[in-house]
Design a protein around this motif. Structure first.
Motif, PDB file in Angstrom:
ATOM      1  N   ILE A  21       0.945   6.011   7.571  1.00 50.80           N
ATOM      2  CA  ILE A  21      -0.687   5.122   7.713  1.00 50.80           C
ATOM      3  C   ILE A  21      -0.969   3.641   8.012  1.00 50.80           C
ATOM      4  N   ILE A  22       0.393   3.295   6.970  1.00 46.49           N
ATOM      5  CA  ILE A  22       0.130   1.975   7.775  1.00 46.49           C
ATOM      6  C   ILE A  22       1.033   0.994   8.633  1.00 46.49           C
ATOM      7  N   ASP A  75      -9.567  10.816   2.817  1.00 45.08           N
ATOM      8  CA  ASP A  75     -10.666  11.210   4.000  1.00 45.08           C
ATOM      9  C   ASP A  75     -11.885  11.843   3.679  1.00 45.08           C
ATOM     10  N   PHE A 126       0.815  -1.495   0.044  1.00 46.28           N
ATOM     11  CA  PHE A 126      -0.033  -0.175  -0.163  1.00 46.28           C
ATOM     12  C   PHE A 126       0.914   1.192   0.009  1.00 46.28           C
ATOM     13  N   MET A 165      -7.044  -1.690   4.416  1.00 47.42           N
ATOM     14  CA  MET A 165      -6.025  -2.778   4.297  1.00 47.42           C
ATOM     15  C   MET A 165      -7.085  -4.125   5.488  1.00 47.42           C
ATOM     16  N   ASP A 211      -9.231   3.960   1.004  1.00 43.25           N
ATOM     17  CA  ASP A 211     -10.088   3.802   1.615  1.00 43.25           C
ATOM     18  C   ASP A 211      -9.034   3.222   3.031  1.00 43.25           C
ATOM     19  N   ARG A 212      -8.241   3.881   3.811  1.00 44.10           N
ATOM     20  CA  ARG A 212      -6.922   3.339   4.688  1.00 44.10           C
ATOM     21  C   ARG A 212      -7.543   2.059   5.367  1.00 44.10           C
ATOM     22  N   ASP A 213      -9.194   1.924   5.845  1.00 43.78           N
ATOM     23  CA  ASP A 213      -9.755   0.895   6.069  1.00 43.78           C
ATOM     24  C   ASP A 213      -9.470  -0.684   5.372  1.00 43.78           C
ATOM     25  N   PHE A 252      -4.789   7.676  -0.625  1.00 47.31           N
ATOM     26  CA  PHE A 252      -5.936   7.690   0.132  1.00 47.31           C
ATOM     27  C   PHE A 252      -5.971   8.971   0.647  1.00 47.31           C
ATOM     28  N   ASN A 274       2.752   7.591   3.343  1.00 47.25           N
ATOM     29  CA  ASN A 274       1.643   6.206   3.508  1.00 47.25           C
ATOM     30  C   ASN A 274       2.409   5.658   4.427  1.00 47.25           C
ATOM     31  N   PHE A 307      -2.344   2.212  11.406  1.00 41.95           N
ATOM     32  CA  PHE A 307      -2.938   1.048  11.018  1.00 41.95           C
ATOM     33  C   PHE A 307      -2.783  -0.176  11.879  1.00 41.95           C
TER      34      PHE A 307
END
Length: 356
Positions: free
Chosen positions: A44-45, A32, A25, A179, A175-177, A30, A41, A48
């Motif tokens: 963000i990863i 929101d 990813f 993942m 969408d980061r969700d 991404f 990123n 997450f």
């Protein structure tokens, strides 16, 4: 007087070979609320993974669809049970999106995936009834409950319950969700057995909180510039977390209390692999309901870190892995009690108390 109980006699699973790490990813865009996230990123990863405990997930090959992997898991369960496939009286396939092909967002649900699986298994017996259950992530547990009703009614002796999903085909790349989600299939065969003392499925409980259905639904891409007409799996992660932590323990307690089994005799909890921290919080809240402050060690086997959330497939896959000694630190002993519990779109919550 002997009674009929629904007992597991075979299990199987299919774990896709494609391991998708966080690096997959790194080049994603991404968004929101329609605004591109300005964080790196990698940040963000990492955040997450910290929140969910998910490091890897699995995606199917480009040439595979949901009914394909469901059939593989089913075949393995049949071999594990050592039964004639023609002796199956029901095939219940639990999923949410049918067959979705690579490069498409179109969902194919007709004929039922269970019928496709029966065809690919080359089962000729017309008395083997094949149908699907659409029940969000708790679908497989609900399929187990349906199997129990069939068996205890005397209408069936052998029921195959499959949980299979290819969530990688319906997630929003912006969408980061997304993942969280993964692909996979698990299958379990239940057979009716007469016994003087309770065994197999001893109790279950289901509830539907339709007023909270908007927490997990289908919607447009987070990227406002995407105009391809596709809809994607969407969830309100924070609100869903709060809902699950408050309500799942209550439903699990209702099932345990209904069974009459003391909490301390529950040796394994097979909980839907949705979010590692959420599952831990649910277990702590459950034990609080019994005025206990600590959750016993080695109670909750977890595969979320390396398999991600494959919806209906998480629990049957987990059961198959534990029964085959593939989850370190966990082993099932005959006579032990376990709980299967899940929560998901609907919003549905369910739990089964099972004696091995």
């Amino acid at each position: 007087m002997n009674k009929i109980y629904s007992v597991i006699t075979g299990t199987g699973s299919y774990i896709p070979e494609n391991i998708i790490s966080g690096d997959h990813f790194l080049n994603a865009s991404f968004f929101d609320n329609g605004i591109k996230l300005d964080k790196e990123n990698s940040e963000i990863i990492n955040k997450f993974s910290e929140i969910t405990e998910i490091v890897e997930r699995r995606y199917v090959d480009a040439n595979q669809i949901n009914s394909d992997i469901a059939t593989i898991a089913a075949q393995r369960a049949i071999e594990s049970a050592g039964i004639d496939k023609e002796s199956l009286e029901h095939i219940i396939c639990c999923h949410n999106f049918g067959d979705v092909r690579e490069g498409s967002n179109r969902m194919d649900m007709l004929p039922a995936l269970a019928a496709k699986v029966k065809q690919m298994l080359e089962i000729e017996n017309p008395d083997c009834v094949a149908y699907d259950i659409i029940f969000g992530c708790p679908g497989w547990v609900q399929g187990v409950i349906q199997a129990d009703y069939l068996i205890k009614s005397g209408d069936a002796k052998k029921v195959l319950v499959i949980g299979s999903e290819t969530l990688s085909r319906i997630i929003d790349p912006h969408d980061r969700d997304s993942m969280i989600f993964s692909d996979g299939a698990g299958a379990v065969i239940f057979e009716g057995q007469e016994a003087e003392e309770p065994t197999g499925i001893v109790a279950h409980k289901s509830q539907t909180f339709a007023s909270h259905a908007s927490l997990l639904t289908m919607g447009n891409s987070n990227n406002p510039d995407e105009k391809n007409g596709n809809t994607y799996l969407k969830m309100n992660g924070r609100k869903l977390y709060e809902f699950a932590v408050i309500n799942v323990p209550q439903v699990v307690k209702k099932a345990i209390d209904k069974s009459g089994v003391p909490l301390e005799q529950i040796k394994t909890v097979f909980i839907h692999q949705a979010n590692g921290k959420m599952d831990n919080a649910i277990m702590k809240r459950l034990f609080k309901l019994y005025d206990l402050d600590a959750v016993p060690d080695n109670l909750v086997p977890m595969t979320i870190s390396w398999l991600g959330n494959s919806s209906v497939a998480t629990i049957p896959t987990l059961i198959d892995l534990v029964l085959n000694d593939k989850v370190e630190g966990y082993k099932i002993t005959t006579g032990e009690y376990a709980v299967f519990a899940s929560v998901g779109a609907g919003m549905h919550i369910n739990a089964v108390v099972y004696k091995f």
